[in-house]
Motif scaffolding. Structure first.
Motif, PDB file in Angstrom:
ATOM      1  N   THR A  20       0.830  -1.207   0.000  1.00 16.31           N
ATOM      2  CA  THR A  20       0.000   0.000   0.000  1.00 16.31           C
ATOM      3  C   THR A  20       0.863   1.255   0.000  1.00 16.31           C
ATOM      4  N   PHE A  21       1.871   1.272   0.875  1.00 12.65           N
ATOM      5  CA  PHE A  21       2.749   2.443   0.981  1.00 12.65           C
ATOM      6  C   PHE A  21       4.073   2.178   0.273  1.00 12.65           C
ATOM      7  N   GLN A  22       4.497   3.132  -0.538  1.00  8.38           N
ATOM      8  CA  GLN A  22       5.751   3.004  -1.264  1.00  8.38           C
ATOM      9  C   GLN A  22       6.543   4.291  -1.037  1.00  8.38           C
ATOM     10  N   PHE A  23       7.661   4.163  -0.325  1.00  8.57           N
ATOM     11  CA  PHE A  23       8.437   5.314   0.121  1.00  8.57           C
ATOM     12  C   PHE A  23       9.761   5.357  -0.631  1.00  8.57           C
ATOM     13  N   LEU A  24       9.927   6.393  -1.448  1.00 12.00           N
ATOM     14  CA  LEU A  24      11.145   6.547  -2.241  1.00 12.00           C
ATOM     15  C   LEU A  24      11.946   7.738  -1.723  1.00 12.00           C
ATOM     16  N   VAL A  25      13.188   7.485  -1.356  1.00 12.24           N
ATOM     17  CA  VAL A  25      14.068   8.553  -0.889  1.00 12.24           C
ATOM     18  C   VAL A  25      15.369   8.464  -1.675  1.00 12.24           C
ATOM     19  N   GLY A  26      15.917   9.605  -2.044  1.00 10.89           N
ATOM     20  CA  GLY A  26      17.157   9.563  -2.813  1.00 10.89           C
ATOM     21  C   GLY A  26      17.720  10.938  -3.066  1.00 10.89           C
ATOM     22  N   GLY A  27      18.899  10.969  -3.680  1.00  9.77           N
ATOM     23  CA  GLY A  27      19.587  12.206  -3.963  1.00  9.77           C
ATOM     24  C   GLY A  27      19.029  12.920  -5.184  1.00  9.77           C
ATOM     25  N   TYR A  28      19.655  14.037  -5.504  1.00 15.17           N
ATOM     26  CA  TYR A  28      19.232  14.816  -6.668  1.00 15.17           C
ATOM     27  C   TYR A  28      19.475  14.027  -7.958  1.00 15.17           C
ATOM     28  N   GLY A  29      18.544  14.152  -8.899  1.00 16.41           N
ATOM     29  CA  GLY A  29      18.739  13.577 -10.219  1.00 16.41           C
ATOM     30  C   GLY A  29      18.690  12.071 -10.282  1.00 16.41           C
ATOM     31  N   SER A  30      18.176  11.413  -9.243  1.00 18.59           N
ATOM     32  CA  SER A  30      18.171   9.942  -9.234  1.00 18.59           C
ATOM     33  C   SER A  30      17.059   9.361 -10.101  1.00 18.59           C
ATOM     34  N   SER A  31      16.111  10.200 -10.511  1.00 20.06           N
ATOM     35  CA  SER A  31      14.970   9.848 -11.380  1.00 20.06           C
ATOM     36  C   SER A  31      13.811   9.201 -10.637  1.00 20.06           C
ATOM     37  N   ARG A  49      -8.948   4.514 -12.809  1.00 22.12           N
ATOM     38  CA  ARG A  49      -8.731   5.006 -11.454  1.00 22.12           C
ATOM     39  C   ARG A  49      -8.666   6.533 -11.443  1.00 22.12           C
ATOM     40  N   THR A  50      -8.848   7.096 -10.248  1.00 23.64           N
ATOM     41  CA  THR A  50      -8.589   8.516 -10.031  1.00 23.64           C
ATOM     42  C   THR A  50      -7.387   8.626  -9.102  1.00 23.64           C
ATOM     43  N   ALA A  51      -6.337   9.298  -9.590  1.00 21.59           N
ATOM     44  CA  ALA A  51      -5.117   9.477  -8.802  1.00 21.59           C
ATOM     45  C   ALA A  51      -5.029  10.929  -8.345  1.00 21.59           C
ATOM     46  N   LEU A  52      -4.596  11.123  -7.121  1.00 23.04           N
ATOM     47  CA  LEU A  52      -4.402  12.453  -6.562  1.00 23.04           C
ATOM     48  C   LEU A  52      -2.906  12.693  -6.390  1.00 23.04           C
ATOM     49  N   VAL A  53      -2.412  13.790  -6.959  1.00 25.80           N
ATOM     50  CA  VAL A  53      -1.002  14.157  -6.818  1.00 25.80           C
ATOM     51  C   VAL A  53      -0.930  15.411  -5.950  1.00 25.80           C
ATOM     52  N   ASN A 115     -13.395   9.012  -3.975  1.00 30.07           N
ATOM     53  CA  ASN A 115     -13.021   7.799  -4.710  1.00 30.07           C
ATOM     54  C   ASN A 115     -11.573   7.823  -5.207  1.00 30.07           C
ATOM     55  N   ILE A 116     -10.679   8.264  -4.335  1.00 35.10           N
ATOM     56  CA  ILE A 116      -9.251   8.278  -4.661  1.00 35.10           C
ATOM     57  C   ILE A 116      -8.647   6.939  -4.260  1.00 35.10           C
ATOM     58  N   SER A 117      -8.063   6.251  -5.223  1.00 31.71           N
ATOM     59  CA  SER A 117      -7.458   4.948  -4.924  1.00 31.71           C
ATOM     60  C   SER A 117      -5.932   4.982  -5.003  1.00 31.71           C
ATOM     61  N   LEU A 118      -5.368   6.127  -5.419  1.00 28.60           N
ATOM     62  CA  LEU A 118      -3.915   6.237  -5.561  1.00 28.60           C
ATOM     63  C   LEU A 118      -3.516   7.694  -5.268  1.00 28.60           C
ATOM     64  N   LEU A 139      -7.764   8.489   1.168  1.00 29.43           N
ATOM     65  CA  LEU A 139      -7.468   7.336   0.314  1.00 29.43           C
ATOM     66  C   LEU A 139      -8.525   6.256   0.549  1.00 29.43           C
ATOM     67  N   ARG A 140      -9.523   6.244  -0.302  1.00 24.05           N
ATOM     68  CA  ARG A 140     -10.580   5.236  -0.133  1.00 24.05           C
ATOM     69  C   ARG A 140     -11.323   5.000  -1.452  1.00 24.05           C
ATOM     70  N   HIS A 141     -11.650   3.732  -1.680  1.00 24.74           N
ATOM     71  CA  HIS A 141     -12.377   3.346  -2.889  1.00 24.74           C
ATOM     72  C   HIS A 141     -13.066   2.015  -2.605  1.00 24.74           C
ATOM     73  N   PRO A 142     -14.304   1.842  -3.046  1.00 24.51           N
ATOM     74  CA  PRO A 142     -15.043   0.612  -2.710  1.00 24.51           C
ATOM     75  C   PRO A 142     -14.504  -0.649  -3.381  1.00 24.51           C
ATOM     76  N   ASP A 143     -13.781  -0.506  -4.493  1.00 26.47           N
ATOM     77  CA  ASP A 143     -13.392  -1.685  -5.260  1.00 26.47           C
ATOM     78  C   ASP A 143     -11.881  -1.893  -5.381  1.00 26.47           C
ATOM     79  N   PHE A 144     -11.144  -0.821  -5.640  1.00 31.37           N
ATOM     80  CA  PHE A 144      -9.719  -0.951  -5.943  1.00 31.37           C
ATOM     81  C   PHE A 144      -8.845  -1.066  -4.690  1.00 31.37           C
ATOM     82  N   LYS A 145      -7.699  -1.742  -4.845  1.00 23.93           N
ATOM     83  CA  LYS A 145      -6.670  -1.746  -3.820  1.00 23.93           C
ATOM     84  C   LYS A 145      -6.097  -0.330  -3.743  1.00 23.93           C
TER      85      LYS A 145
END
Length: 432
Positions: A20-31, A49-53, A115-118, A139-145
């Motif tokens: 469910t949670f994906q944590f990315l940490v890194g230096g500058y320019g790592s992509s 899906r509907t994604a919220l940024v 209905n935000i699933s991501l 973060l909640r949706h009736p159907d999607f992970k």
């Protein structure tokens, strides 16, 4: 079918949707941001899906996340299936998926999102912890992970991202040693996927960019650690670099060895957002070492309740030097049997008290004093708008430091920088 070359270190991340949670940490320019945007586009092409940024400030999306998504759509040649609309900023997919952009600077607008699933939180270290918890509730949706992706450059270990995903000494939470992540690069713990990256992981970076990062080592070590190595640490100049944590029993053992121990207790008053903080300490005057062995740290407590919880100090009748800005509270404690007096407070006293504490060769703090450790171990000086250090201001309001100021009110540590006393030569009679 879409063909797209990705950096090898990010291939597992792009196609991993197990946690469910994906944590990315890194230096500058790592992509890391690029591959996160790519990952989301590919997912939304497959599923409606509907994604919220999210970023802390809404307008920063335009030249960062929104621009990144627009470039990736063009690189994929997916303009027929995906359309980026700049006003208002959003991205529509032909299958009904969409990406919406929000800023935490206007949290009221989050209430209309359903209905935000991501969710992707870009530069999550800039978002407040309360905002992060609010987003989890969105973060909640009736159907999607459900998924939440967080990307950031590492900042201070005092930041909530470090304390939530790695170690939080105040709340006695240990999830992962960040050094282990730097070594293994990718780790999964329960329902969280951890990913660490540096500029070397981005095969598309020019060597000149990496050289610029490497040059930081000479003129800005803190930024070098963040930008080049992608590692958490203490940002800025530490106020008490000689501060160390020691097991409680060992602290008490060391105190028992002191020839002429000087006991000092200080108290800072607080109520709503600030705290009642009491520190009990012992000075080794010969070795110029300070031991902190006991703390009290609570807020939203009236004087009568605090007095009841501190009755041990009333029974021992030890002198408590307290914040002189609260004479009514001091008088209340005195009337209830406490040996309490106001410490000195004068123009420039913050700086002088801080300098006094810095003169100790070592400061050992019991591992039971979790709030003292939380505030003082990573404590750094604040800076003005030009980046110049302010010697009497800090990045947080450390109540335990104030309590320590008052505790040491009538004690003076020898200034090691002072010129040593020169012994007088014995008088010698001249021979005639």
């Amino acid at each position: 079918m879409i063909m797209k070359e990705v950096n090898p270190h990010f291939e597992d991340f792009v196609f991993n949707w197990d946690q469910t949670f994906q944590f990315l940490v890194g230096g500058y320019g790592s992509s890391k941001s690029y591959h996160t945007a790519l990952k989301i586009v590919l997912k939304l092409l497959q599923e409606k899906r509907t994604a919220l940024v999210v970023r802390e400030v809404f307008e920063t999306h335009r030249d960062s996340t929104f621009s990144l998504f627009s470039s990736i759509i063009e690189e994929l040649g997916a303009q027929k299936a995906v359309q980026a609309v700049s006003s208002p900023m959003h991205i529509r997919f032909s299958n009904g998926s969409r990406i919406i952009f929000k800023g935490m600077d206007n949290p009221a607008k989050l209430k209309s999102v359903n209905n935000i699933s991501l969710i992707w939180i870009e530069e999550c270290s800039e978002v407040k912890y309360e905002g992060f918890k609010e987003l989890i509730g969105r973060l909640r949706h009736p159907d999607f992970k459900l998924y939440m992706i967080l990307t950031t450059n590492p900042v201070s270990q005092a930041n909530w991202t470090y304390r939530h995903f790695f170690k939080d000494e105040r709340n006695k939470r240990f999830i992962l040693d960040d050094e282990t992540l730097y070594e293994k690069r990718i780790i999964v713990i329960k329902d969280t996927y951890y990913h660490h990256s540096t500029a070397e992981d981005n095969l598309f970076l020019p060597k000149s960019y990496i050289k610029q990062l490497e040059d930081m080592k000479e003129y800005d070590p803190d930024l070098y650690r963040i930008a080049r190595k992608g590692r958490f640490g203490v940002n800025g100049t530490r106020v008490l670099p000689q501060f160390e944590v020691m097991e409680h029993d060992e602290v008490m053992k060391q105190i028992s060895f002191i020839n002429n121990p000087l006991k000092r207790t200080g108290m800072d008053f607080g109520f709503e957002e600030s705290y009642n903080a009491v520190i009990r300490s012992v000075i080794d005057p010969d070795k110029k070492v300070l031991y902190i062995y006991w703390e009290y740290y609570k807020n939203k407590m009236t004087d009568d309740k605090t007095a009841e919880e501190l009755k041990e100090l009333r029974d021992t009748q030890e002198l408590i030097k307290a914040d002189p800005a609260e004479p009514k509270s001091i008088q209340y404690f005195r009337q209830n049997g406490f040996n309490m007096a106001g410490a000195r407070k004068y123009q420039g006293s913050r700086l002088q008290y801080t300098k006094k504490i810095k003169r100790f060769k070592k400061i050992y703090c019991s591992d039971r004093c979790i709030n003292t450790i939380y505030e003082l171990q990573p404590l750094t000086y604040a800076a003005d708008k030009d980046g110049n250090m302010k010697e009497d201001q800090f990045t947080i309001d450390p109540h335990t430091l104030s309590a320590l100021w008052y505790a040491l009110d009538d004690y003076e540590v020898t200034d090691l920088k002072a010129e040593p006393e020169v012994k007088k030569r014995p008088n010698r009679k001249r021979r005639r």
